[in-house]
Design an enzyme around this catalytic site. Sequence first.
Site, mmCIF file in Angstrom:
data_model
loop_
_atom_site.group_PDB
_atom_site.id
_atom_site.type_symbol
_atom_site.label_atom_id
_atom_site.label_comp_id
_atom_site.label_asym_id
_atom_site.label_seq_id
_atom_site.Cartn_x
_atom_site.Cartn_y
_atom_site.Cartn_z
ATOM 1 N N ARG A 82 97.682 28.276 12.905
ATOM 2 C CA ARG A 82 98.421 26.993 12.105
ATOM 3 C C ARG A 82 98.575 26.725 14.244
ATOM 4 O O ARG A 82 98.323 25.793 14.359
ATOM 5 C CB ARG A 82 98.862 26.848 11.258
ATOM 6 C CG ARG A 82 99.299 25.262 10.483
ATOM 7 C CD ARG A 82 99.778 25.278 9.591
ATOM 8 N NE ARG A 82 101.649 26.083 9.675
ATOM 9 C CZ ARG A 82 101.740 26.131 8.993
ATOM 10 N NH1 ARG A 82 101.815 25.606 7.764
ATOM 11 N NH2 ARG A 82 103.001 26.899 8.416
ATOM 12 N N LYS A 184 102.609 21.782 13.486
ATOM 13 C CA LYS A 184 104.032 22.211 13.268
ATOM 14 C C LYS A 184 104.560 21.701 14.648
ATOM 15 O O LYS A 184 104.870 22.931 15.391
ATOM 16 C CB LYS A 184 103.812 23.114 12.671
ATOM 17 C CG LYS A 184 105.106 23.585 11.774
ATOM 18 C CD LYS A 184 104.808 24.894 11.115
ATOM 19 C CE LYS A 184 106.305 25.092 10.558
ATOM 20 N NZ LYS A 184 106.246 23.784 9.040
ATOM 21 N N GLU A 220 103.897 13.880 1.985
ATOM 22 C CA GLU A 220 105.259 15.403 2.281
ATOM 23 C C GLU A 220 106.511 14.746 2.396
ATOM 24 O O GLU A 220 106.896 14.113 2.441
ATOM 25 C CB GLU A 220 104.637 16.748 2.345
ATOM 26 C CG GLU A 220 104.271 15.848 4.643
ATOM 27 C CD GLU A 220 103.765 17.405 5.093
ATOM 28 O OE1 GLU A 220 105.116 18.191 4.313
ATOM 29 O OE2 GLU A 220 103.506 16.720 5.950
HETATM 30 C C1 LIG Z 1 106.171 24.184 7.786
HETATM 31 C C2 LIG Z 1 106.092 22.787 6.715
HETATM 32 C C3 LIG Z 1 105.838 22.818 5.696
HETATM 33 C C4 LIG Z 1 105.378 24.274 4.509
HETATM 34 O O1 LIG Z 1 104.540 25.037 5.293
HETATM 35 P P1 LIG Z 1 104.542 26.589 4.454
HETATM 36 O O2 LIG Z 1 103.316 27.675 5.293
HETATM 37 O O3 LIG Z 1 104.644 26.943 3.085
HETATM 38 O O4 LIG Z 1 105.821 27.090 5.034
HETATM 39 C C5 LIG Z 1 105.228 21.878 5.096
HETATM 40 N N1 LIG Z 1 105.854 20.535 5.967
HETATM 41 C C6 LIG Z 1 105.897 20.074 7.200
HETATM 42 C C7 LIG Z 1 106.182 19.565 7.472
HETATM 43 C C8 LIG Z 1 106.146 21.681 7.633
HETATM 44 O O5 LIG Z 1 106.382 21.430 8.681
#
Ligand SMILES: *Cc1c(COP(=O)(O)O)cnc(C)c1O
Length: 341
Positions: A82, A184, A220
């Site tokens: 990722r 991210k 989300e």
């Molecule tokens: C990090 C993150 C998540 C959760 O991802 P995981 O890999 O399960 O920790 C969900 N939404 C956003 C916007 C994130 O930055």
Amino acid sequence: MEKKNIDWASIGFGYVKTDKRFVANYKNGAWEEGGLTEDENIVLNECAGVLQYAQTCFEGLKAYTTEDGRTVCFRPDLNAKRMHDTALRLEMPPFPEDKFIEAVKAVVKANEAYVPPYGSGATLYIRPYMFGSNPVIGVKPADEYQFRIFATPVGPYFKGGAKPITITVSDFDRAAPHGTGHIKAGLNYAMSLHAIVTAHNNGFAENMYLDAATRTKVEETGGANFIFVTKDGTVVTPKSDSILPSITRRSIMHVAEHVLGLKVEHREVTFEEVKDFAECGLCGTAAVISPVGKIVYKDGEIAFPAGMEEMGPVTKKLYDTLTGIQMGRLEAPEGWIVEID
Ligand SMILES: *Cc1c(COP(=O)(O)O)cnc(C)c1O
């Protein structure tokens, strides 16, 4: 391994300095080997790319102690992948995925005294990140970068049980179509701060963001993906190009289908249909699953049948199964648990 004398139950989610962190620099078109250092401070030029144009991204994962006393990480290969994808979208040179995993292991190993014991509910949170480090004043990608990983022990996410939270539908948008919602990047969090402070001031734990184009579909929260459960027990998770692909969510969907034999759907979810779901939860590395009891929005509220005291039955089964796999109480799918040796 002698553990640090820390009251694991009460450390909360904050930064605690640990002994070692990993640093590697990118210069003249190549990543150097990098290595561990004790220095937790970073000295940067005043014009560094990250400071001017926010060219930075990160990852988050956990190390913890299993029931049989092994120190492990959960699916670090997916964090490596990722971060690779994120870096490309931000015009940053990806840190090699195999070296990412090696560096995660090295940081955990060097700070093993801070990995909380099994049963404490606490974990060692691992934060890989990367940023443009040389001076950049005209808008363009930096030429030099630094990749780092630090670790900090964090307390149990739920103190006194996983109580359902109340969330609100945000008036702000998180991510544009064809934008950066799926990576991210620090920038996604900078712009979410006003929205989350506003939600907190109004008494809500989190924001539900809808799709920016039509405001009819569920995206989300600021840092966790949604999972819903229908009245007949199907696990549903929203699909959109502007949702960050949560590793926890992907793992839960796998467990739902292949371990628990539930029906799963990864599809667009309209806000209109949310009232018909039986259960709702937020998933991410920090909490695994946070149950949502109520969603308040402009024209009313949605109260899920499980109420405000406990997780719904399917959510609980998903939570228990995934945490069971993580903690070594249940057999893990191939490659999910990576041991630190
Ligand atoms: C990090 C993150 C998540 C959760 O991802 P995981 O890999 O399960 O920790 C969900 N939404 C956003 C916007 C994130 O930055």
